[in-house]
Motif scaffolding. Structure first.
Motif, PDB file in Angstrom:
ATOM      1  N   PRO A  87      38.676  37.027   6.808  1.00 67.42           N
ATOM      2  CA  PRO A  87      39.374  37.459   5.593  1.00 67.42           C
ATOM      3  C   PRO A  87      39.665  36.274   4.664  1.00 67.42           C
ATOM      4  N   GLU A  88      39.852  36.585   3.407  1.00 68.00           N
ATOM      5  CA  GLU A  88      40.028  35.591   2.362  1.00 68.00           C
ATOM      6  C   GLU A  88      41.112  34.552   2.703  1.00 68.00           C
ATOM      7  N   ARG A  92      40.534  30.409   3.092  1.00 66.25           N
ATOM      8  CA  ARG A  92      41.156  29.338   2.290  1.00 66.25           C
ATOM      9  C   ARG A  92      41.695  28.237   3.201  1.00 66.25           C
ATOM     10  N   ASP A  93      42.418  28.641   4.258  1.00 69.48           N
ATOM     11  CA  ASP A  93      42.971  27.639   5.188  1.00 69.48           C
ATOM     12  C   ASP A  93      41.845  26.870   5.870  1.00 69.48           C
ATOM     13  N   ALA A  94      40.797  27.589   6.249  1.00 71.85           N
ATOM     14  CA  ALA A  94      39.695  26.949   6.965  1.00 71.85           C
ATOM     15  C   ALA A  94      38.978  25.926   6.093  1.00 71.85           C
ATOM     16  N   MET A  95      38.827  26.246   4.797  1.00 73.79           N
ATOM     17  CA  MET A  95      38.093  25.352   3.890  1.00 73.79           C
ATOM     18  C   MET A  95      38.724  23.956   3.880  1.00 73.79           C
ATOM     19  N   GLU A 286      40.488  48.655   5.100  1.00 74.52           N
ATOM     20  CA  GLU A 286      40.665  48.257   6.510  1.00 74.52           C
ATOM     21  C   GLU A 286      39.365  47.671   7.071  1.00 74.52           C
ATOM     22  N   LEU A 287      38.258  48.333   6.752  1.00 76.43           N
ATOM     23  CA  LEU A 287      36.967  47.863   7.276  1.00 76.43           C
ATOM     24  C   LEU A 287      36.576  46.521   6.656  1.00 76.43           C
ATOM     25  N   LYS A 288      36.908  46.354   5.369  1.00 81.13           N
ATOM     26  CA  LYS A 288      36.577  45.080   4.717  1.00 81.13           C
ATOM     27  C   LYS A 288      37.426  43.947   5.300  1.00 81.13           C
ATOM     28  N   ALA A 289      38.644  44.287   5.747  1.00 78.38           N
ATOM     29  CA  ALA A 289      39.473  43.256   6.394  1.00 78.38           C
ATOM     30  C   ALA A 289      38.852  42.862   7.732  1.00 78.38           C
ATOM     31  N   MET A 290      38.243  43.835   8.426  1.00 77.60           N
ATOM     32  CA  MET A 290      37.615  43.550   9.728  1.00 77.60           C
ATOM     33  C   MET A 290      36.242  42.905   9.566  1.00 77.60           C
TER      34      MET A 290
END
Ligand SMILES: [Zn+2]
Length: 465
Positions: A87-88, A92-95, A286-290
């Motif tokens: 998820p977005e 961001r944190d990972a970047m 919900e599916l886009k979050a998964m």
């Protein structure tokens, strides 16, 4: 864990399995199994690998995905595109944690040569690489030398998996290095004093995610799937479809004009947080979050007002459970024969007493349609599973709520699972029965064998007119 009622017998069975495994190892019969699990035998920390199996040799990126306090999941990917499964907010944190890594390819299966163990230092690592494949050590050394002023992460991709090593110079030497020439020279002269931390790759690329559990059978990736109805059956089915690859490479379109109400919660996939939202939109969210990288769209309108979405569909799934709407959809699809999509109709009978589904192949002029099996009265159909006297018992309308048919979440979940199986069988072109029945309430139903119904000559939808 030992069987608590027969611990002695169980212990003997375990000992026998150990004896058998040791014998296999001594005879060399376990080599293939060990090779196929090489990353586990590398005994490294876990790194998730989102590189496709055919990734070329070159630089890669390593991301740290937050997983709560003091925990993180490490992800190796070619570039930031590999983060698309997250998820977005996590992306961001990972970047911010991005670290360079280098991937070297090995054409042969990774293995330990005789008397060789897991490498502890850089010299061991290069010796292991040379024994795996001639020249692999040279390419690893070159990659390490190109890592000046970076933390040096090296990974080897091979047909049997991915393993890695993080190269750590002794701290005092690390601090004293000023030039790339000196750094490269250090890598040459004190190799056995440079420690390595091992990493064992576990796959996480999207093909792996959607294909792993289906074995060699094709899933729904690459297909154009339209799901009509996101209610009690459709909402569970939407999730099953996305898990099976629908929306990955192809697309998944969810169609339903209804909104979520408190009365839906007890048997719908969605919960109280989505009350008042359109079911199609809420399921998509919900599916886009998964599955953020999946191509999933929603249409909060009746399919009869958006027939154009059927034009490019490979598969249309009717989970509306509304007789008139199902027959209207059937009529539209019958008129597309012999160039129409496949259709799977799924419905519940009685108060969730049985679940049924029917696959109709509109890419042919042969075969029955939905209307062929819908007789009037319904109980006269050979496919009708309800026993006499077990007719549907709706609950009358009350203040603020329309009449409804009561049943728990088991029946729609069973129906959704059955419909998914029919979708997967269609996808692999299996010759399974087109019509399936699952009894949910045994006291209220009789056995209806799975079958492929014959078309009715004078069917008002598909018959001779
Ligand atoms: Zn028909």
């Amino acid at each position: 864990m030992l069987d608590r009622y027969q611990p002695g017998e169980h212990a003997l069975t375990v000992l026998e399995m150990i004896r058998h495994t040791l014998a296999e190892i001594c005879d060399g019969e376990a080599d293939a199994a060990i090779l196929s699990e090489f990353p586990q035998h590398w005994l490294g920390n876990i790194v998730h690998v989102a590189l496709p199996p055919n990734v070329p040799e070159g630089s890669a990126e390593l991301y740290s995905i937050p997983r709560g306090k003091d925990r993180a999941l490490l992800l190796l990917t070619r570039d930031a595109q590999g983060l698309s499964v997250f998820p977005e907010a996590l992306r961001r944190d990972a970047m911010a944690s991005c670290t360079r890594a280098w991937v070297v390819r090995c054409g042969t299966a990774l293995h330990f040569a005789k008397d060789m163990v897991q490498p502890e230092n850089f010299a061991d690592l290069l010796a292991w690489a040379a024994a795996c494949e001639p020249g692999l050590d040279t390419r690893l050394l070159l990659a390490a030398k190109n890592c000046f002023k970076r933390r040096c992460w090296l990974f080897v991709m091979a047909p049997n998996g991915c393993v890695g090593a993080q190269v750590k110079l002794p701290p005092l030497i690390d601090k004293s290095i000023q030039t790339v020439q000196f750094y490269r020279r250090i890598l040459d002269i004190i190799r056995n004093k440079i420690l390595v931390t091992r990493w064992s790759g576990t796959p996480m690329h999207t093909d792996f995610i959607f294909d792993r559990n289906l074995g060699t059978q094709p899933g729904l990736a690459g297909r154009s799937v339209v799901l009509v109805g996101c209610g009690t059956i459709g909402s569970h089915l939407a999730k099953f479809l996305a898990q099976s690859g629908a929306g990955h490479l192809g697309n998944l379109i969810l169609v339903d004009p209804d909104t979520m109400s408190p009365g839906n919660i007890g048997r719908h996939w969605l919960g109280p947080g989505q009350v008042g939202q359109f079911k199609a939109d809420a399921c998509r969210d919900e599916l886009k979050a998964m599955f953020p990288s999946s191509n999933i769209r929603s249409i909060a309108e009746s399919i009869l007002d958006r027939k154009s979405v059927l034009a490019k569909a490979d598969l249309v799934i009717d989970a509306t459970g509304e007789e008139a709407l199902s027959l209207a959809l059937n009529e539209i699809l019958v008129r597309k024969r012999p160039l129409g999509p496949a259709a799977i109709h799924v419905w519940l009978i009685g108060n969730g007493a049985a679940a049924q589904c029917l696959l109709v192949r509109h890419n042919s002029l042969e075969g029955c349609c939905l209307k062929c099996i819908r007789t009037s009265p319904a109980a006269s159909s050979p496919y009708w599973p309800l026993v006499v006297g077990e007719e549907t018992q709706p609950v009358a309308a009350t203040c603020g709520e329309a009449a409804f048919v009561p049943y728990g979440v088991a029946a729609p979940a069973i129906a959704a699972a059955m419909a998914l199986k029919a979708c997967l069988d269609w996808s692999r072109n299996a010759s399974e029965p087109n019509m399936r029945t699952i009894r949910v309430e045994f006291g209220a139903t009789v056995e209806v064998p799975d079958t492929t119904p014959k078309p009715i000559f004078d069917c008002p939808a598909c018959g001779q007119r």
